[in-house]
Design a protein around this motif. Sequence first.
Motif, PDB file in Angstrom:
ATOM      1  N   ILE A   1     -46.166  97.652 131.080  1.00  0.00           N
ATOM      2  CA  ILE A   1     -44.769  97.791 130.663  1.00  0.00           C
ATOM      3  C   ILE A   1     -43.831  97.231 131.725  1.00  0.00           C
ATOM      4  O   ILE A   1     -42.836  96.568 131.411  1.00  0.00           O
ATOM      5  CB  ILE A   1     -44.441  99.270 130.382  1.00  0.00           C
ATOM      6  N   MET A   2     -44.160  97.472 132.970  1.00  0.00           N
ATOM      7  CA  MET A   2     -43.250  97.084 134.044  1.00  0.00           C
ATOM      8  C   MET A   2     -43.290  95.584 134.346  1.00  0.00           C
ATOM      9  O   MET A   2     -42.270  94.980 134.672  1.00  0.00           O
ATOM     10  CB  MET A   2     -43.582  97.878 135.309  1.00  0.00           C
ATOM     11  N   TYR A   3     -44.480  94.986 134.221  1.00  0.00           N
ATOM     12  CA  TYR A   3     -44.616  93.565 134.592  1.00  0.00           C
ATOM     13  C   TYR A   3     -45.213  92.720 133.470  1.00  0.00           C
ATOM     14  O   TYR A   3     -45.800  91.676 133.735  1.00  0.00           O
ATOM     15  CB  TYR A   3     -45.464  93.447 135.866  1.00  0.00           C
ATOM     16  N   GLY A   4     -45.053  93.165 132.234  1.00  0.00           N
ATOM     17  CA  GLY A   4     -45.585  92.417 131.106  1.00  0.00           C
ATOM     18  C   GLY A   4     -44.624  91.358 130.591  1.00  0.00           C
ATOM     19  O   GLY A   4     -43.656  90.970 131.260  1.00  0.00           O
ATOM     20  N   ASP A   5     -44.907  90.885 129.397  1.00  0.00           N
ATOM     21  CA  ASP A   5     -44.069  89.869 128.753  1.00  0.00           C
ATOM     22  C   ASP A   5     -42.921  90.530 128.006  1.00  0.00           C
ATOM     23  O   ASP A   5     -43.019  91.680 127.579  1.00  0.00           O
ATOM     24  CB  ASP A   5     -44.919  89.044 127.772  1.00  0.00           C
ATOM     25  N   ALA A   6     -41.846  89.787 127.831  1.00  0.00           N
ATOM     26  CA  ALA A   6     -40.651  90.334 127.202  1.00  0.00           C
ATOM     27  C   ALA A   6     -40.903  90.661 125.731  1.00  0.00           C
ATOM     28  O   ALA A   6     -41.387  89.820 124.966  1.00  0.00           O
ATOM     29  CB  ALA A   6     -39.495  89.346 127.320  1.00  0.00           C
ATOM     30  N   VAL A   7     -40.600  91.889 125.345  1.00  0.00           N
ATOM     31  CA  VAL A   7     -40.602  92.312 123.948  1.00  0.00           C
ATOM     32  C   VAL A   7     -39.164  92.324 123.437  1.00  0.00           C
ATOM     33  O   VAL A   7     -38.853  91.765 122.397  1.00  0.00           O
ATOM     34  CB  VAL A   7     -41.242  93.707 123.792  1.00  0.00           C
ATOM     35  N   VAL A   8     -38.301  92.978 124.204  1.00  0.00           N
ATOM     36  CA  VAL A   8     -36.856  92.893 124.004  1.00  0.00           C
ATOM     37  C   VAL A   8     -36.311  92.276 125.281  1.00  0.00           C
ATOM     38  O   VAL A   8     -36.241  92.951 126.309  1.00  0.00           O
ATOM     39  CB  VAL A   8     -36.229  94.279 123.753  1.00  0.00           C
ATOM     40  N   PRO A   9     -35.992  90.988 125.271  1.00  0.00           N
ATOM     41  CA  PRO A   9     -35.655  90.283 126.505  1.00  0.00           C
ATOM     42  C   PRO A   9     -34.654  91.038 127.382  1.00  0.00           C
ATOM     43  O   PRO A   9     -33.591  91.451 126.925  1.00  0.00           O
ATOM     44  CB  PRO A   9     -35.061  88.959 125.999  1.00  0.00           C
ATOM     45  N   GLY A  10     -35.061  91.210 128.632  1.00  0.00           N
ATOM     46  CA  GLY A  10     -34.212  91.868 129.610  1.00  0.00           C
ATOM     47  C   GLY A  10     -34.333  93.376 129.638  1.00  0.00           C
ATOM     48  O   GLY A  10     -33.951  94.006 130.622  1.00  0.00           O
ATOM     49  N   TRP A  11     -34.872  93.978 128.569  1.00  0.00           N
ATOM     50  CA  TRP A  11     -34.862  95.427 128.445  1.00  0.00           C
ATOM     51  C   TRP A  11     -36.242  96.057 128.339  1.00  0.00           C
ATOM     52  O   TRP A  11     -36.479  97.135 128.860  1.00  0.00           O
ATOM     53  CB  TRP A  11     -34.028  95.833 127.229  1.00  0.00           C
ATOM     54  N   LEU A  12     -37.148  95.423 127.626  1.00  0.00           N
ATOM     55  CA  LEU A  12     -38.456  96.032 127.388  1.00  0.00           C
ATOM     56  C   LEU A  12     -39.541  94.963 127.467  1.00  0.00           C
ATOM     57  O   LEU A  12     -39.406  93.885 126.885  1.00  0.00           O
ATOM     58  CB  LEU A  12     -38.492  96.705 126.012  1.00  0.00           C
ATOM     59  N   PHE A  13     -40.616  95.303 128.193  1.00  0.00           N
ATOM     60  CA  PHE A  13     -41.703  94.358 128.420  1.00  0.00           C
ATOM     61  C   PHE A  13     -43.033  95.046 128.095  1.00  0.00           C
ATOM     62  O   PHE A  13     -43.162  96.262 128.216  1.00  0.00           O
ATOM     63  CB  PHE A  13     -41.708  93.880 129.877  1.00  0.00           C
ATOM     64  N   PHE A  14     -44.027  94.244 127.735  1.00  0.00           N
ATOM     65  CA  PHE A  14     -45.350  94.812 127.466  1.00  0.00           C
ATOM     66  C   PHE A  14     -46.367  93.675 127.356  1.00  0.00           C
ATOM     67  O   PHE A  14     -46.056  92.593 126.856  1.00  0.00           O
ATOM     68  CB  PHE A  14     -45.347  95.630 126.163  1.00  0.00           C
ATOM     69  N   LYS A  15     -47.595  93.965 127.829  1.00  0.00           N
ATOM     70  CA  LYS A  15     -48.647  92.950 127.762  1.00  0.00           C
ATOM     71  C   LYS A  15     -50.004  93.602 127.499  1.00  0.00           C
ATOM     72  O   LYS A  15     -50.994  93.273 128.150  1.00  0.00           O
ATOM     73  CB  LYS A  15     -48.688  92.131 129.057  1.00  0.00           C
ATOM     74  N   GLY A  16     -50.025  94.547 126.585  1.00  0.00           N
ATOM     75  CA  GLY A  16     -51.282  95.188 126.236  1.00  0.00           C
ATOM     76  C   GLY A  16     -51.679  96.270 127.217  1.00  0.00           C
ATOM     77  O   GLY A  16     -51.049  96.467 128.257  1.00  0.00           O
ATOM     78  N   LEU A  17     -52.742  96.987 126.884  1.00  0.00           N
ATOM     79  CA  LEU A  17     -53.228  98.035 127.764  1.00  0.00           C
ATOM     80  C   LEU A  17     -53.973  97.437 128.955  1.00  0.00           C
ATOM     81  O   LEU A  17     -54.566  96.361 128.845  1.00  0.00           O
ATOM     82  CB  LEU A  17     -54.154  98.980 126.988  1.00  0.00           C
ATOM     83  N   PHE A  18     -53.929  98.125 130.071  1.00  0.00           N
ATOM     84  CA  PHE A  18     -54.607  97.716 131.306  1.00  0.00           C
ATOM     85  C   PHE A  18     -54.007  96.392 131.817  1.00  0.00           C
ATOM     86  O   PHE A  18     -52.924  95.994 131.396  1.00  0.00           O
ATOM     87  CB  PHE A  18     -56.114  97.629 131.098  1.00  0.00           C
ATOM     88  N   PHE A  19     -54.696  95.716 132.711  1.00  0.00           N
ATOM     89  CA  PHE A  19     -54.179  94.441 133.198  1.00  0.00           C
ATOM     90  C   PHE A  19     -55.356  93.521 133.513  1.00  0.00           C
ATOM     91  O   PHE A  19     -56.491  93.959 133.683  1.00  0.00           O
ATOM     92  CB  PHE A  19     -53.293  94.633 134.439  1.00  0.00           C
ATOM     93  N   ASN A  20     -55.057  92.256 133.558  1.00  0.00           N
ATOM     94  CA  ASN A  20     -56.092  91.246 133.793  1.00  0.00           C
ATOM     95  C   ASN A  20     -56.243  91.011 135.297  1.00  0.00           C
ATOM     96  O   ASN A  20     -55.327  90.506 135.941  1.00  0.00           O
ATOM     97  CB  ASN A  20     -55.705  89.947 133.086  1.00  0.00           C
ATOM     98  N   PRO A  21     -57.412  91.341 135.884  1.00  0.00           N
ATOM     99  CA  PRO A  21     -57.572  91.198 137.338  1.00  0.00           C
ATOM    100  C   PRO A  21     -58.049  89.815 137.773  1.00  0.00           C
ATOM    101  O   PRO A  21     -58.413  89.626 138.936  1.00  0.00           O
ATOM    102  CB  PRO A  21     -58.638  92.257 137.648  1.00  0.00           C
ATOM    103  N   GLU A  22     -58.037  88.849 136.874  1.00  0.00           N
ATOM    104  CA  GLU A  22     -58.606  87.531 137.192  1.00  0.00           C
ATOM    105  C   GLU A  22     -57.852  86.856 138.339  1.00  0.00           C
ATOM    106  O   GLU A  22     -56.615  86.866 138.401  1.00  0.00           O
ATOM    107  CB  GLU A  22     -58.558  86.631 135.953  1.00  0.00           C
TER     108      GLU A  22
END
Length: 481
Positions: free
Chosen positions: A133-154
């Motif tokens: 949520i904090m460092y994902g892609d914009a869902v509502v630009p500028g206000w809300l972000f998300f990039k799925g559960l967990f994170f990619n450690p690659e």
Amino acid sequence: MISATPSPPRRRPARRLQEASLLEAPMLLARKIRGLTSHRTLLWLACVPLALLGLGIFGLSARAAELPELTPAFLANNMFIFVCAILVVFMNAGFAMVESGMCRQKNAVNILTKNLIVFGLAATAYWFIGYSIMYGDAVVPGWLFFKGLFFNPEVTPDMVTEGALVPTVDFFFQVAFAATAATIVSGLVAERIKFGEFVIFSLVLVGILYPISGSWQWNGGWLSELGFLDFAGSSIVHSFGAWAGLVGAMLLGPRIGKFADGKPQALPGHNLAIATLGCLILWIGWYGFNPGSQLAMDSAVPYIAVTTTLGASGGAISGTLISQFRGGKPDITMTINGILAGLVSVTAGCDGLSMAGSWVVGFIGGGLVVFSVALLDSLQIDDPVGAFSVHGTCGIWGTLAVGLFNMDSGLFYGGGFAQLGYQIVGVLAYGIFAAVTAWIAWSIIGAIFGGIRVTETEELEGLDIGEHGMEAYPDFASTAG
């Protein structure tokens, strides 16, 4: 003569676990575990399937592509942030010592347990959804972000050649900040909050609320685009956690005996030596908090460490002096809070303050914390360790101080009022969002579990016995009150 009285029926011998079938074994095992039938234990066990689901189905393994030779910049930056993250995690020990030392002996186990478990809770919630949520892609630009559960450690080749942080190191550093926000709440609700309800609120705070507002600045959100500055989190971390805790403290009400006829009564802490050690641990941990926020090992790091030191020093002097002027004698609790107030005050602007400016900002913060404690007492808001005064009042002050003392855009350096205006907007945004969402979360949790405060009997006896069934100092006589 043989009695005709029938003998009592023989009790059926308990079936041993070794003799049980596969269908019977789980129930027999459950019965042997003391306390498993309590609703609180079952609540904790309910988390196990979720954790297993994450590990077994969604678990991500580190995937490294063919990487070029590791560069000195890549190694230095990642090692530096890794060490800084460890320092920030170690701040949990400092918070635990300050909070437990400034509270009463009968609640020490409860406070230590909350501060110990909170990092485990934060790491789990932040790994599961918060970081996305904090460092994902914009869902509502500028206000809300998300990039799925967990994170990619690659780890990619570009990260190596550019000397960037690998995702796992970045996550480790960021989760330490998230845990700090939840730990601040613990101090405000100390000595009367139910343990299980605090756990649930911490998961909501770190997994959802903190990441949403943090993204507004640290993921290029609307506050970042506006021009708001908060280098290491005076508002994003400290005042956010303080506002969330303040709402909880107000809903809980004051501790029994804190106010009599409208006047605050002293409820002294039981171990100021431990509180002092905790303060020093926090001071040291802040060298991970502020310099680490540079996110690279470069020439700015030692400068930030010095401004951090000067802010704490100014706060220590101010807190001690003003407490002596007001009370006639220096108060060590105000020296402790003055140091922490100075640290919080320079956190937002430690990269852009002059050395003299950082000392002045810390000095003002150390004075503000003394008056803020008195103000909350006059409002009959019970803050056992002065957490809101340190993290809330001084978090606000430190954020506003950027608009005054920043050498590039501050009012006192010819930057005009624009930066100060941006800082005011940021202070209001974090304060309103934290207070409103925390009130909603506390209210829902209270409605579901029948309130968030322990019973009067448990509070008088102490949360160590009521919530944990043990004492911190069993070989010493307990003191009532």
